[in-house]
Design an enzyme around this catalytic site. Structure first.
Site, PDB file in Angstrom:
ATOM      1  N   TYR A 143       0.987  -1.300  -0.081  1.00  0.00           N
ATOM      2  CA  TYR A 143      -0.394  -0.074  -0.058  1.00  0.00           C
ATOM      3  C   TYR A 143       1.021   1.897  -0.192  1.00  0.00           C
ATOM      4  CZ  TYR A 143      -3.357   3.309   1.871  1.00  0.00           C
ATOM      5  OH  TYR A 143      -4.286   4.719   1.779  1.00  0.00           O
ATOM      6  N   ASP A 238       9.246   3.162  -1.109  1.00  0.00           N
ATOM      7  CA  ASP A 238       7.915   3.100  -0.135  1.00  0.00           C
ATOM      8  C   ASP A 238       8.352   3.163   1.643  1.00  0.00           C
ATOM      9  OD1 ASP A 238       4.702   3.479  -0.168  1.00  0.00           O
ATOM     10  OD2 ASP A 238       6.150   4.389   1.732  1.00  0.00           O
ATOM     11  N   LYS A 271       5.122   9.200   9.154  1.00  0.00           N
ATOM     12  CA  LYS A 271       5.509   8.412  10.362  1.00  0.00           C
ATOM     13  C   LYS A 271       6.336   8.850  11.392  1.00  0.00           C
ATOM     14  CE  LYS A 271       2.714   4.869   8.622  1.00  0.00           C
ATOM     15  NZ  LYS A 271       1.736   4.569   8.464  1.00  0.00           N
TER      16      LYS A 271
HETATM   17  P1  KE4 Z   1      -0.887   8.234   4.895  1.00  0.00           P
HETATM   18  O1  KE4 Z   1      -1.518   9.424   3.848  1.00  0.00           O
HETATM   19  O2  KE4 Z   1      -1.829   7.156   5.891  1.00  0.00           O
HETATM   20  O3  KE4 Z   1       0.352   9.165   5.732  1.00  0.00           O
HETATM   21  O4  KE4 Z   1       0.265   7.475   4.650  1.00  0.00           O
HETATM   22  C1  KE4 Z   1      -0.278   6.190   3.180  1.00  0.00           C
HETATM   23  C2  KE4 Z   1       1.043   4.939   3.351  1.00  0.00           C
HETATM   24  C3  KE4 Z   1       2.168   5.145   2.820  1.00  0.00           C
HETATM   25  N1  KE4 Z   1       2.566   3.867   2.585  1.00  0.00           N
HETATM   26  C4  KE4 Z   1       2.796   3.660   3.287  1.00  0.00           C
HETATM   27  C5  KE4 Z   1       3.794   2.160   3.374  1.00  0.00           C
HETATM   28  C6  KE4 Z   1       1.352   2.785   4.024  1.00  0.00           C
HETATM   29  O5  KE4 Z   1       2.334   2.338   5.252  1.00  0.00           O
HETATM   30  C7  KE4 Z   1       0.695   4.345   4.511  1.00  0.00           C
HETATM   31  C8  KE4 Z   1      -0.279   3.673   5.391  1.00  0.00           C
HETATM   32  N2  KE4 Z   1       0.054   3.104   6.278  1.00  0.00           N
HETATM   33  C9  KE4 Z   1      -1.563   2.683   7.025  1.00  0.00           C
HETATM   34  C10 KE4 Z   1      -1.481   1.449   8.054  1.00  0.00           C
HETATM   35  N3  KE4 Z   1      -1.068   0.554   7.099  1.00  0.00           N
HETATM   36  C11 KE4 Z   1      -1.908   4.374   7.468  1.00  0.00           C
HETATM   37  C12 KE4 Z   1      -3.276   3.777   8.533  1.00  0.00           C
HETATM   38  C13 KE4 Z   1      -4.372   3.954   7.563  1.00  0.00           C
HETATM   39  O6  KE4 Z   1      -4.665   3.817   6.703  1.00  0.00           O
HETATM   40  O7  KE4 Z   1      -5.504   4.906   8.468  1.00  0.00           O
END
Ligand code: KE4
Length: 431
Positions: A143, A238, A271
């Protein structure tokens, strides 16, 4: 006793879709009522009923120091007194950029943004702008945020391009996105043979925390790097989740120890670098990053990019995790959690496989660690849901989905780890 969580959930659902501002929080995968957090401190949070939990989500990775670290709190309070947002450059953005570059040598320049999605989306646009190519490769189970071009599931068969995973994403937007199986070298070879010269980039989660915890194998990672170099495609790491979470040098430093001289071309971060405030980034070599506006033709912008309060939070966090001994202490704590869970599962005869790196861990109710998404999804989800709720009832909060990773902070004590293992052994006995 009235359950304030349920009351709040019902009220939230009237005004916020699903009662949450990010879908995974709604407990849809595991069932039950989401816990509405009232406050958090160290390794714990307290829900709307005043119930205390040992927190292994830590805001999905950012809270590597634990909640409310005094040095971070002080930095944020001080920054807030100087102003919330200016829409003009500040010295602290330079300091944070320099701190990030110090630990990630593959990056010579970095652009700060406000979310991992924004960072991934911008890195993708930069890769396409810098190469003049449109096609990209991503991997099933990874993701990269919810930018349209990345909301894609594997098409049927190799040569076909991905299909949207979400309504509202027109097929033409994902027509250039090829989705391959993670850790599948032959598929990768085939895809480069067919499309190599049209590929702008390969985007990967080096340790896939969105499949819970699946490592890219060394042969697979090596081949990605070689084929990208050979065909002039950019290799985009990523590290939104793994960055400054699995090691101070992020996952790329782990692979550089296994593959001499290994480096990605672009890196996406989020993060931990925001310490819990909205801050993310993407970066790489100078000659690529200079293609970004205002020095180049690839447009990218943001009102709150490099926000002065968020940069204070991120910088204070990075300075703490760079201190001597931090990573040995965190890694051994995470390892003792994983070893304890393995021992408890074995005693109960529950199939259980687990792995960890730095402050990130994952486990599967499977006899061995899965290497790709299809294998991850063979996990017994009803059994996982029982484990999730058994732990929750015992004050241990893990991710409410079997495909999500877990996170240990510097604030988790040996006693917290022991209590978690004790709770797990009680629940394993009921599975
Ligand atoms: P954000 O847009 O949520 O800050 O980041 C997206 C993203 C991009 N790349 C990776 C590898 C990520 O894990 C994420 C976001 N992770 C999720 C948890 N699997 C955030 C939690 C959520 O979606 O509420």
């Amino acid at each position: 006793m009235t359950d304030r969580n349920q009351q709040l959930f019902d009220r939230a659902a009237q005004v916020i879709p699903g009662g949450v501002n990010s879908p995974v929080r709604a407990f849809r995968a595991v069932g039950g009522t989401p816990r509405f957090v009232q406050r958090a401190q160290g390794a714990y949070f307290w829900d709307a009923n005043g119930q205390k939990y040992i927190d292994y989500i830590g805001s999905w990775g950012p809270m590597i120091l634990g909640h409310g670290h005094p040095a971070v709190l002080e930095a944020v309070q001080k920054a807030a007194l100087d102003g919330f947002s200016f829409g003009a450059p500040t010295e602290r953005e330079i300091e944070l950029a320099e701190e990030i570059l110090k630990h990630v040598p593959s990056m010579e320049m970095v652009r700060l943004v406000s979310s991992g999605t924004e960072a991934g989306m911008s890195a993708l646009r930069l890769a396409r702008g810098a190469t003049g190519r449109s096609k990209i490769i991503k991997f099933e189970g990874c993701y990269h945020g919810h930018a349209d071009a990345l909301l894609v599931k594997a098409g049927s068969g190799l040569a076909t391009f991905g299909n949207p995973t979400s309504a509202g994403v027109p097929p033409e937007v994902v027509q250039h996105t090829l989705v391959l199986e993670y850790n599948n070298v032959e598929q990768l070879e085939e895809a480069f043979k067919l499309h190599g010269k049209e590929l702008a980039c390969v985007m990967i989660e080096p340790i896939a925390g969105n499949m819970n915890f699946v490592r890219a194998s060394v042969p697979f990672m090596k081949r990605c790097r070689e084929l990208c170099t050979e065909h002039g495609a950019l290799f985009v790491f990523d590290e939104v989740m793994t960055g400054f979470r699995v090691a101070l040098g992020s996952a790329q430093s782990v692979y550089a120890q296994l593959i001499p001289g290994f480096q990605p071309d672009l890196t996406v971060l989020g993060k931990v670098i925001g310490g819990g405030m909205p801050l993310a980034a993407f970066g790489g070599p100078r000659e690529i990053m200079r293609q970004l506006a205002p020095t180049g033709p690839v447009y990218q912008a943001g009102t709150l990019s490099g926000n002065p309060v968020a940069t204070a939070c991120g910088l204070a966090t990075l300075r703490e995790i760079a201190k001597p001994g931090f990573w040995d202490a965190l890694s051994s704590k995470t390892q003792s959690l994983v070893d304890g869970l393995k021992g408890a599962a074995a005693k109960a005869g529950v199939p259980f496989a687990a792995d960890c790196q730095g402050g990130m861990f994952g486990f599967f109710l499977l006899p061995e660690l899965p290497q790709n998404y299809a294998k991850v999804m063979t996990s017994d989800s009803p059994k996982f849901n029982k484990l999730f709720h058994g732990l929750l009832d015992r004050g241990v909060y893990i991710a409410p989905a079997l495909y999500e990773a877990g996170f240990v902070s510097a604030a988790h004590s040996e006693a917290d780890i022991a209590a978690t293992v004790q709770a797990a052994s009680e629940v394993f006995a009921t599975l």
